[in-house]
Write a protein that holds these residues in place. Sequence first.
Motif, PDB file in Angstrom:
ATOM      1  N   GLY A   1       0.791  -1.225   0.000  1.00  0.00           N
ATOM      2  CA  GLY A   1       0.000   0.000   0.000  1.00  0.00           C
ATOM      3  C   GLY A   1       0.818   1.265   0.000  1.00  0.00           C
ATOM      4  O   GLY A   1       0.334   2.326   0.402  1.00  0.00           O
ATOM      5  N   GLN A   2       2.075   1.194  -0.449  1.00  0.00           N
ATOM      6  CA  GLN A   2       2.961   2.355  -0.457  1.00  0.00           C
ATOM      7  C   GLN A   2       3.556   2.566  -1.838  1.00  0.00           C
ATOM      8  O   GLN A   2       3.678   1.624  -2.625  1.00  0.00           O
ATOM      9  CB  GLN A   2       4.107   2.168   0.543  1.00  0.00           C
ATOM     10  N   LEU A   3       3.938   3.807  -2.118  1.00  0.00           N
ATOM     11  CA  LEU A   3       4.723   4.094  -3.310  1.00  0.00           C
ATOM     12  C   LEU A   3       6.193   3.897  -2.965  1.00  0.00           C
ATOM     13  O   LEU A   3       6.611   4.147  -1.830  1.00  0.00           O
ATOM     14  CB  LEU A   3       4.491   5.523  -3.789  1.00  0.00           C
ATOM     15  N   PRO A   4       7.022   3.454  -3.917  1.00  0.00           N
ATOM     16  CA  PRO A   4       8.432   3.243  -3.617  1.00  0.00           C
ATOM     17  C   PRO A   4       9.170   4.564  -3.501  1.00  0.00           C
ATOM     18  O   PRO A   4       8.731   5.572  -4.066  1.00  0.00           O
ATOM     19  CB  PRO A   4       8.929   2.453  -4.836  1.00  0.00           C
ATOM     20  N   PRO A   5      10.289   4.599  -2.767  1.00  0.00           N
ATOM     21  CA  PRO A   5      11.119   5.805  -2.784  1.00  0.00           C
ATOM     22  C   PRO A   5      11.589   6.062  -4.217  1.00  0.00           C
ATOM     23  O   PRO A   5      11.814   5.112  -4.973  1.00  0.00           O
ATOM     24  CB  PRO A   5      12.287   5.447  -1.858  1.00  0.00           C
ATOM     25  N   TRP A   6      11.767   7.325  -4.581  1.00  0.00           N
ATOM     26  CA  TRP A   6      12.017   7.688  -5.978  1.00  0.00           C
ATOM     27  C   TRP A   6      13.201   6.955  -6.592  1.00  0.00           C
ATOM     28  O   TRP A   6      13.195   6.612  -7.786  1.00  0.00           O
ATOM     29  CB  TRP A   6      12.266   9.194  -6.090  1.00  0.00           C
ATOM     30  N   TRP A   7      14.198   6.659  -5.784  1.00  0.00           N
ATOM     31  CA  TRP A   7      15.421   6.097  -6.348  1.00  0.00           C
ATOM     32  C   TRP A   7      15.322   4.596  -6.624  1.00  0.00           C
ATOM     33  O   TRP A   7      16.152   4.055  -7.360  1.00  0.00           O
ATOM     34  CB  TRP A   7      16.615   6.405  -5.443  1.00  0.00           C
ATOM     35  N   TRP A   8      14.315   3.936  -6.052  1.00  0.00           N
ATOM     36  CA  TRP A   8      14.110   2.522  -6.386  1.00  0.00           C
ATOM     37  C   TRP A   8      13.791   2.359  -7.875  1.00  0.00           C
ATOM     38  O   TRP A   8      14.508   1.662  -8.583  1.00  0.00           O
ATOM     39  CB  TRP A   8      12.996   1.937  -5.516  1.00  0.00           C
ATOM     40  N   PRO A   9      12.706   2.953  -8.379  1.00  0.00           N
ATOM     41  CA  PRO A   9      12.396   2.755  -9.806  1.00  0.00           C
ATOM     42  C   PRO A   9      13.424   3.383 -10.741  1.00  0.00           C
ATOM     43  O   PRO A   9      13.706   2.822 -11.807  1.00  0.00           O
ATOM     44  CB  PRO A   9      11.021   3.406  -9.973  1.00  0.00           C
ATOM     45  N   VAL A  10      13.991   4.537 -10.376  1.00  0.00           N
ATOM     46  CA  VAL A  10      14.978   5.179 -11.248  1.00  0.00           C
ATOM     47  C   VAL A  10      16.236   4.313 -11.354  1.00  0.00           C
ATOM     48  O   VAL A  10      16.741   4.045 -12.448  1.00  0.00           O
ATOM     49  CB  VAL A  10      15.330   6.593 -10.746  1.00  0.00           C
ATOM     50  N   GLY A  11      16.740   3.865 -10.206  1.00  0.00           N
ATOM     51  CA  GLY A  11      17.921   3.004 -10.222  1.00  0.00           C
ATOM     52  C   GLY A  11      17.660   1.690 -10.942  1.00  0.00           C
ATOM     53  O   GLY A  11      18.497   1.221 -11.728  1.00  0.00           O
ATOM     54  N   ALA A  12      16.483   1.103 -10.707  1.00  0.00           N
ATOM     55  CA  ALA A  12      16.153  -0.161 -11.355  1.00  0.00           C
ATOM     56  C   ALA A  12      15.999   0.009 -12.865  1.00  0.00           C
ATOM     57  O   ALA A  12      16.403  -0.858 -13.650  1.00  0.00           O
ATOM     58  CB  ALA A  12      14.862  -0.732 -10.764  1.00  0.00           C
ATOM     59  N   ALA A  13      15.412   1.125 -13.293  1.00  0.00           N
ATOM     60  CA  ALA A  13      15.257   1.386 -14.728  1.00  0.00           C
ATOM     61  C   ALA A  13      16.613   1.492 -15.417  1.00  0.00           C
ATOM     62  O   ALA A  13      16.824   0.952 -16.512  1.00  0.00           O
ATOM     63  CB  ALA A  13      14.447   2.660 -14.951  1.00  0.00           C
ATOM     64  N   LEU A  14      17.553   2.177 -14.783  1.00  0.00           N
ATOM     65  CA  LEU A  14      18.898   2.297 -15.354  1.00  0.00           C
ATOM     66  C   LEU A  14      19.588   0.932 -15.412  1.00  0.00           C
ATOM     67  O   LEU A  14      20.268   0.610 -16.399  1.00  0.00           O
ATOM     68  CB  LEU A  14      19.728   3.275 -14.523  1.00  0.00           C
ATOM     69  N   LEU A  15      19.406   0.121 -14.380  1.00  0.00           N
ATOM     70  CA  LEU A  15      19.958  -1.230 -14.412  1.00  0.00           C
ATOM     71  C   LEU A  15      19.352  -2.037 -15.559  1.00  0.00           C
ATOM     72  O   LEU A  15      20.041  -2.824 -16.207  1.00  0.00           O
ATOM     73  CB  LEU A  15      19.699  -1.943 -13.084  1.00  0.00           C
ATOM     74  N   GLY A  16      18.055  -1.828 -15.813  1.00  0.00           N
ATOM     75  CA  GLY A  16      17.406  -2.524 -16.916  1.00  0.00           C
ATOM     76  C   GLY A  16      18.002  -2.162 -18.259  1.00  0.00           C
ATOM     77  O   GLY A  16      18.233  -3.024 -19.115  1.00  0.00           O
ATOM     78  N   VAL A  17      18.257  -0.869 -18.475  1.00  0.00           N
ATOM     79  CA  VAL A  17      18.857  -0.425 -19.732  1.00  0.00           C
ATOM     80  C   VAL A  17      20.246  -1.032 -19.905  1.00  0.00           C
ATOM     81  O   VAL A  17      20.609  -1.516 -20.988  1.00  0.00           O
ATOM     82  CB  VAL A  17      18.924   1.111 -19.789  1.00  0.00           C
ATOM     83  N   ALA A  18      21.037  -1.015 -18.831  1.00  0.00           N
ATOM     84  CA  ALA A  18      22.376  -1.615 -18.900  1.00  0.00           C
ATOM     85  C   ALA A  18      22.289  -3.112 -19.172  1.00  0.00           C
ATOM     86  O   ALA A  18      23.082  -3.660 -19.953  1.00  0.00           O
ATOM     87  CB  ALA A  18      23.126  -1.359 -17.595  1.00  0.00           C
ATOM     88  N   ALA A  19      21.314  -3.782 -18.548  1.00  0.00           N
ATOM     89  CA  ALA A  19      21.129  -5.212 -18.778  1.00  0.00           C
ATOM     90  C   ALA A  19      20.828  -5.490 -20.246  1.00  0.00           C
ATOM     91  O   ALA A  19      21.323  -6.462 -20.825  1.00  0.00           O
ATOM     92  CB  ALA A  19      19.997  -5.738 -17.896  1.00  0.00           C
ATOM     93  N   HIS A  20      20.016  -4.638 -20.850  1.00  0.00           N
ATOM     94  CA  HIS A  20      19.706  -4.790 -22.273  1.00  0.00           C
ATOM     95  C   HIS A  20      20.974  -4.704 -23.121  1.00  0.00           C
ATOM     96  O   HIS A  20      21.230  -5.551 -23.979  1.00  0.00           O
ATOM     97  CB  HIS A  20      18.716  -3.702 -22.689  1.00  0.00           C
ATOM     98  N   LEU A  21      21.777  -3.694 -22.876  1.00  0.00           N
ATOM     99  CA  LEU A  21      22.994  -3.501 -23.665  1.00  0.00           C
ATOM    100  C   LEU A  21      23.933  -4.691 -23.519  1.00  0.00           C
ATOM    101  O   LEU A  21      24.488  -5.198 -24.506  1.00  0.00           O
ATOM    102  CB  LEU A  21      23.696  -2.220 -23.227  1.00  0.00           C
ATOM    103  N   LEU A  22      24.112  -5.165 -22.288  1.00  0.00           N
ATOM    104  CA  LEU A  22      25.042  -6.264 -22.043  1.00  0.00           C
ATOM    105  C   LEU A  22      24.496  -7.589 -22.544  1.00  0.00           C
ATOM    106  O   LEU A  22      25.248  -8.448 -23.025  1.00  0.00           O
ATOM    107  CB  LEU A  22      25.340  -6.356 -20.547  1.00  0.00           C
TER     108      LEU A  22
END
Length: 268
Positions: free
Chosen positions: A154-175
């Motif tokens: 029932g909570q929204l995540p802290p802002w850096w959770w989705p931002v950090g995870a999104a950047l990890l996703g992009v890097a995962a795609h490239l690698l």
Amino acid sequence: MTGTPGALARGLLLAAHPGPALAVTALSGLLAMAQGLEPAQVALVLAAVLAGQLSVGWSNDLVDVSRDRRTGRPDKPLATGAVSLGVVRGACIAAVVLCVVLSLALGVAAGLVHLVCVASAWTYNLGLKSTAWSWAPYAVSFGGLPAVVSLVDGQLPPWWWPVGAALLGVAAHLLNVLPDLDDDAATGVRGLPHRLGRPYVAPVAATVLVAASAVVLVGAGAPLAVSAAIGAVVLALAVVVVAGSGRVPFVSAVAIALGDAMLLVVAR
């Protein structure tokens, strides 16, 4: 096609891309425990995410079967005939149904966000992988995963959770694409990594990983000394990603990604 149950099960497992599927599922479980969810809720998150990841893996091989046959991929069970189209298609349909049911069992908000994450991954399989927007499904799907876990509570995540995870996703795609650039080029796939070109994929991936590390360190509010030490290690590994040879750059990039993932989990 080998018809023994063991061979069939092995082919079905390999067609599901078990490595990425288990990695994303494990990350969701760690996030769920960091969020402080009850054991039953953690189990439900794991089941929903695993079902979604299985559907993504199987759909990927179903869509790419003709391409994989043309390039002679020995690691693709559908291409080698180790498992039939009908079996994988049936498993994929079952995984989609389970994913919908299990996701909605998490709660309407969390369930809908998870279904958006899975649908985003499907858009990659269905065509975005061949466009300059190939990175977007990874950003959306990885970035949305922390929100799924938080919304169960029932909570929204802290802002850096989705931002950090999104950047990890992009890097995962490239690698993830890097080893397959030549096969992809031979079959007309031109996603972002292909447009960047092999010499630039590792440097861009390293830059994105450093950015992810910076976001997580800032968001976590780690002590200055700790942040400086971690930052120095990340920068050193990033240099290796860019300047190393053989498998060393890939291993270094994975080390950065794992470190970022663990920070994402423990520094709540």
